[in-house]
Design an enzyme around this catalytic site. Structure first.
Site, mmCIF file in Angstrom:
data_model
loop_
_atom_site.group_PDB
_atom_site.id
_atom_site.type_symbol
_atom_site.label_atom_id
_atom_site.label_comp_id
_atom_site.label_asym_id
_atom_site.label_seq_id
_atom_site.Cartn_x
_atom_site.Cartn_y
_atom_site.Cartn_z
ATOM 1 N N TYR A 56 0.830 -1.208 0.000
ATOM 2 C CA TYR A 56 0.000 0.000 0.000
ATOM 3 C C TYR A 56 0.866 1.260 0.000
ATOM 4 O O TYR A 56 0.697 2.140 -0.851
ATOM 5 C CB TYR A 56 -0.912 -0.015 1.221
ATOM 6 C CG TYR A 56 -1.881 1.141 1.296
ATOM 7 C CD1 TYR A 56 -2.973 1.214 0.436
ATOM 8 C CD2 TYR A 56 -1.729 2.146 2.252
ATOM 9 C CE1 TYR A 56 -3.874 2.263 0.515
ATOM 10 C CE2 TYR A 56 -2.623 3.198 2.335
ATOM 11 C CZ TYR A 56 -3.702 3.257 1.470
ATOM 12 O OH TYR A 56 -4.593 4.308 1.547
ATOM 13 N N ARG A 75 -2.420 10.179 16.304
ATOM 14 C CA ARG A 75 -3.077 10.268 15.008
ATOM 15 C C ARG A 75 -3.820 11.605 14.956
ATOM 16 O O ARG A 75 -4.022 12.264 15.974
ATOM 17 C CB ARG A 75 -4.078 9.120 14.806
ATOM 18 C CG ARG A 75 -3.449 7.733 14.761
ATOM 19 C CD ARG A 75 -2.600 7.523 13.532
ATOM 20 N NE ARG A 75 -2.080 6.171 13.455
ATOM 21 C CZ ARG A 75 -0.909 5.783 13.969
ATOM 22 N NH1 ARG A 75 -0.157 6.657 14.627
ATOM 23 N NH2 ARG A 75 -0.494 4.536 13.826
ATOM 24 N N GLN A 125 1.007 6.467 20.814
ATOM 25 C CA GLN A 125 1.192 6.884 19.425
ATOM 26 C C GLN A 125 0.045 7.828 19.052
ATOM 27 O O GLN A 125 -1.058 7.711 19.572
ATOM 28 C CB GLN A 125 1.258 5.676 18.485
ATOM 29 C CG GLN A 125 -0.009 4.850 18.394
ATOM 30 C CD GLN A 125 -0.061 3.730 19.417
ATOM 31 O OE1 GLN A 125 0.434 3.862 20.528
ATOM 32 N NE2 GLN A 125 -0.692 2.612 19.046
ATOM 33 N N ASP A 159 4.035 0.250 12.070
ATOM 34 C CA ASP A 159 2.964 1.176 12.438
ATOM 35 C C ASP A 159 3.585 2.506 12.850
ATOM 36 O O ASP A 159 4.485 2.542 13.694
ATOM 37 C CB ASP A 159 2.155 0.608 13.611
ATOM 38 C CG ASP A 159 0.807 1.278 13.763
ATOM 39 O OD1 ASP A 159 0.018 1.220 12.813
ATOM 40 O OD2 ASP A 159 0.552 1.845 14.834
ATOM 41 N N GLY A 213 0.264 -1.319 21.106
ATOM 42 C CA GLY A 213 1.346 -0.543 21.683
ATOM 43 C C GLY A 213 0.932 0.056 23.008
ATOM 44 O O GLY A 213 0.029 -0.441 23.692
ATOM 45 N N SER A 224 -13.063 2.750 13.958
ATOM 46 C CA SER A 224 -14.080 1.708 13.816
ATOM 47 C C SER A 224 -13.866 0.599 14.841
ATOM 48 O O SER A 224 -14.834 0.083 15.415
ATOM 49 C CB SER A 224 -14.076 1.144 12.399
ATOM 50 O OG SER A 224 -12.779 0.715 12.030
ATOM 51 N N ASN A 225 -12.621 0.222 15.084
ATOM 52 C CA ASN A 225 -12.341 -0.817 16.085
ATOM 53 C C ASN A 225 -12.856 -0.412 17.462
ATOM 54 O O ASN A 225 -13.576 -1.163 18.131
ATOM 55 C CB ASN A 225 -10.839 -1.079 16.179
ATOM 56 C CG ASN A 225 -10.330 -2.029 15.120
ATOM 57 O OD1 ASN A 225 -11.104 -2.571 14.345
ATOM 58 N ND2 ASN A 225 -9.036 -2.224 15.074
#
Length: 348
Positions: A156, A222, A220, A284, A216, A200-201
């Protein structure tokens, strides 16, 4: 942006999460929309409300293949081509990495040729993943990225980088008027519950009362852009008149730790789900935040929808989907039990 009924948008990936919202926005602005999708991750349910829309046509096809003959009969030649076709979440694009890479390379090439042949303007939906696990923060468009070219995400990440290369080569050769959007984390209604992305998770796990998974430490970061804001940015980028110096970041510059996102979803849903920690997936990224100075300057664009507002709408969407699924399962169970009773009555 004025309504332009003589304009036709070919929307590859239009049955997907972002693509279906973009279809709605284009139709609202007077475009005729031809949606092209292989339904690998897109869903016809995202387009049900458009079934009787006279200016909307759906064509099931894979952009890896040559454009199908039925595309020519779908309406006028496109004036605008949007390429949003590609599985975009790690579980989905890693399920068939060869297809993911070919979608980015062969698929983009096919659509660029189509845009060239029809004289259409072309927009390539790229991704913040081209920055990899960034060593520059926040990420602006001049940063070349830190991508593992052979890892499990490379199909990707490198695929999208190659798609950008192709697009800029066509642009430099003046074969196509093209622009590239680098899309950062986007969320909202019509996301798939099984797409494996963090919003969504967390939302689906919270609504089900399941353990909420954090990969983790949860430290982290986003940035989360609501889908309506993202679609507005895509439209402004496509309809922008004038030279664009580079790809353009589209995302929300508000940076949030994953565990902070979990806290907000827990508060919104009132769930009693426990939080569990799992190892971080390979490659990730640890930090992700767009510099959107270019989008602000050239497009007059920036996100408007606050995270809590967008999350509330997203929770409502997933709750409604869960209710529909439960009702459908109940109907199936009822019909099955009715069939068993009939068999006992009528059987030997």
């Amino acid at each position: 942006m004025d309504a332009s009924s003589h304009r036709t948008a070919l929307l590859a990936g239009g049955a997907g999460f972002i693509g279906s919202h973009l279809a709605d926005a284009l139709l609202a602005r007077g475009f005729r929309v031809i949606c092209l999708d292989n339904l690998q991750t897109g869903r016809l349910d995202n387009l049900r409300h458009l079934e009787r829309e006279p200016n909307f046509t759906f064509v099931e096809a894979d952009i890896i293949e040559a454009p199908p003959a039925k595309l020519a009969g779908a309406g006028p030649a496109p004036t605008h081509v949007f390429n949003l076709a590609c599985a975009a979440s790690p579980p989905h694009y890693q399920a068939d990495p060869e297809h993911t890479l070919l979608t980015c390379v062969l698929g983009t090439r096919n659509l660029l040729h189509l845009a060239q042949a029809s004289g259409a303007r072309f927009l390539q939906a790229s991704t913040s993943e081209i920055y990899g696990d960034p060593q520059v923060h926040p990420q602006d468009e001049s940063y070349w990225g830190n991508v593992n070219p052979t890892g499990p995400r490379a199909c990707y990440d490198e695929g999208k980088r190659a798609a950008e290369t192709l697009t800029f080569d066509f642009l430099r050769a003046r074969r196509v008027d093209a622009r590239i959007a680098r899309i950062f984390n986007t969320y909202g209604p019509r996301m798939r519950a099984d797409d494996g992305r963090v919003v969504s998770n967390v939302v689906t796990q919270a609504l089900a009362g399941d353990d909420i998974t954090i990969y983790g430490s949860g430290e982290q970061t986003r940035s989360f852009c609501y889908v309506d804001d993202l679609v507005e940015g895509l439209l402004r980028l496509m309809l922008h008149e004038g030279t664009l110096p580079s790809a353009v970041n589209l995302g929300n510059p508000a940076e949030l730790m994953v565990r902070e996102l979990v806290d907000r979803v827990v508060a919104l849903t009132g769930t009693r789900s426990a939080v569990t920690y799992h190892p971080l997936p390979v490659d990730d990224p640890r930090r992700r935040r767009p510099d959107i100075a270019l989008a602000r300057r050239l497009l007059g664009w920036e996100p408007r929808v606050a995270l809590d507002v967008g999350l509330a709408r997203t929770v409502e969407h997933f709750a409604a989907e869960a209710e529909r699924a439960a009702a459908a399962e109940a109907r199936i169970g009822h019909n099955r039990r009715g069939g068993e009773r009939e068999e006992r009555v009528c059987g030997p």
